[in-house]
Design an enzyme around this catalytic site. Structure first.
Site: not given
Ligand code: SIN
Length: 344
Positions: A22, A80, A114
């Site tokens: 992100t 990820s 993540d």
């Protein structure tokens, strides 16, 4: 004749390795922090967006931080959730390469939130980091009205430029977490990570490190060089041994494990070698799931027990039935078991 001595000035470097996430995400609307596409922006662009770095054009016209030249490399560009062993291998190889250069002071890795804790734990397990290796991330895309990525990057550069921490760590929302303790505990808040009972290693305050505790001394993998050799020099090792996680819950059945075992009989490649059970509470498993796991062990699958509780390690005598995950969360126990099986 007078001998002229030339002193070679060694310019220190911080290497920033991009992998996506992100922090490199883009949204079509600046006010949308949720509906965006991760891993769109290159790592060099992320650094260029931080005015204090480009304003302090220091050595050789390069962006610099605290007198260290910044060097960046795009190792991958992935969300990820799709992190692969191939990317881990490439990342490890680049970390090994750069850490061996005397001018390199430290490494920063930009990563999705993540699975950040998994990559951090993997690197911690196989890398003899005698310099700071700092994973960082963001909860908001780079296009947000108030993105958190630039501050997280700056804080990570502060850690990487310092000699206070020589290990693999994660930095998010001004907090420094060890790779062993860090876990994502919130899906939306900017301060999305916790170190649980161990507590944070410290904080970054206006570019200065405030350290509260020592890094865990236990290395899950006893010999990092052996681990490194196992995953890099074994010609046939293009994948770590397959290990799956199964969850205990009220009324948990054994069907999932049985399906894995059936698949195992049919498989010719990437055969299941291990199972980590995310047990309830202090390691409890429903009778049905327990029977299925016993059958898995009897079939040659290594089973380790961990807890699905957010915090705490299993308490009590060593597990006589299944292997003990040593207080690791299920996702980290999976990596430890994969490496353990790779080294056998
Ligand atoms: C990812 O993990 O790559 C996307 C989510 C995030 O970075 O917060």
């Amino acid at each position: 004749m007078e001998t002229q001595k030339h002193k070679q000035i060694i310019v220190k470097q911080i290497v920033v390795l991009g992998t996506g996430g992100t922090i490199a995400g883009k949204s079509s609307s600046a006010t949308d922090n949720v509906d965006y596409v991760a891993s769109e922006v290159g790592v060099a662009t992320l650094l260029e967006a931080i005015p204090s770095l480009t304003d302090t054009l220091g050595i050789a016209g390069q962006a610099s931080y605290a007198g260290c030249e910044l060097v960046c490399e795009q190792v991958a560009q992935v969300d990820s959730k799709d992190m692969t062993f191939e990317v881990w291998q490439r990342l490890l190889e680049r970390c090994m390469h750069w850490l061996a250069q005397p001018q390199v002071q430290g490494i920063v890795i930009t990563h999705g939130t993540d699975t950040l804790e998994e990559t951090a734990f993997f690197l911690h397990s196989v890398l003899e980091a005698k310099k700071p290796v700092v994973l960082t991330c963001a909860m908001r895309p780079s296009t947000a009205v108030a993105p958190d990525g630039p501050q997280n990057l700056l804080d990570s550069l502060a850690v990487a430029s310092s000699d206070q921490i020589k290990a693999v760590v994660a930095v998010c929302a001004s907090t420094i977490h060890s790779a062993v303790a860090v876990q994502k505990v919130h899906n939306y808040r900017l301060d999305a990570f916790s170190s649980g009972d161990a507590g944070a290693l410290g904080y970054v305050k206006e570019g200065k490190l405030v350290i509260y505790r020592k890094y865990e001394s236990n290395m899950p993998i006893a010999d990092v060089n052996v681990a490194y050799a196992a995953i890099n020099n074994k010609a046939n090792l293009n994948q770590l041994p397959r290990v799956e996680i199964v969850l205990n819950h009220s009324g948990a059945a054994g069907d999932g494990v049985q399906a894995l075992l059936a698949q195992r009989t049919a498989a010719t490649v990437n055969i299941l070698r291990g199972i980590v059970v995310a047990a309830t509470g202090n390691g409890t498993i429903s009778q049905e799931l327990e029977r299925a796991l016993q059958a898995a062990e009897a079939a040659g699958v290594v089973v380790w027990r961990s807890s699905r509780c957010a915090f705490g390690a299993l308490v009590g005598k060593a597990d006589a039935q299944f292997g003990d995950s040593g207080g690791l969360t299920p996702v980290k126990a999976r990596i430890a078991l994969m490496l353990h099986l790779a080294l056998k």
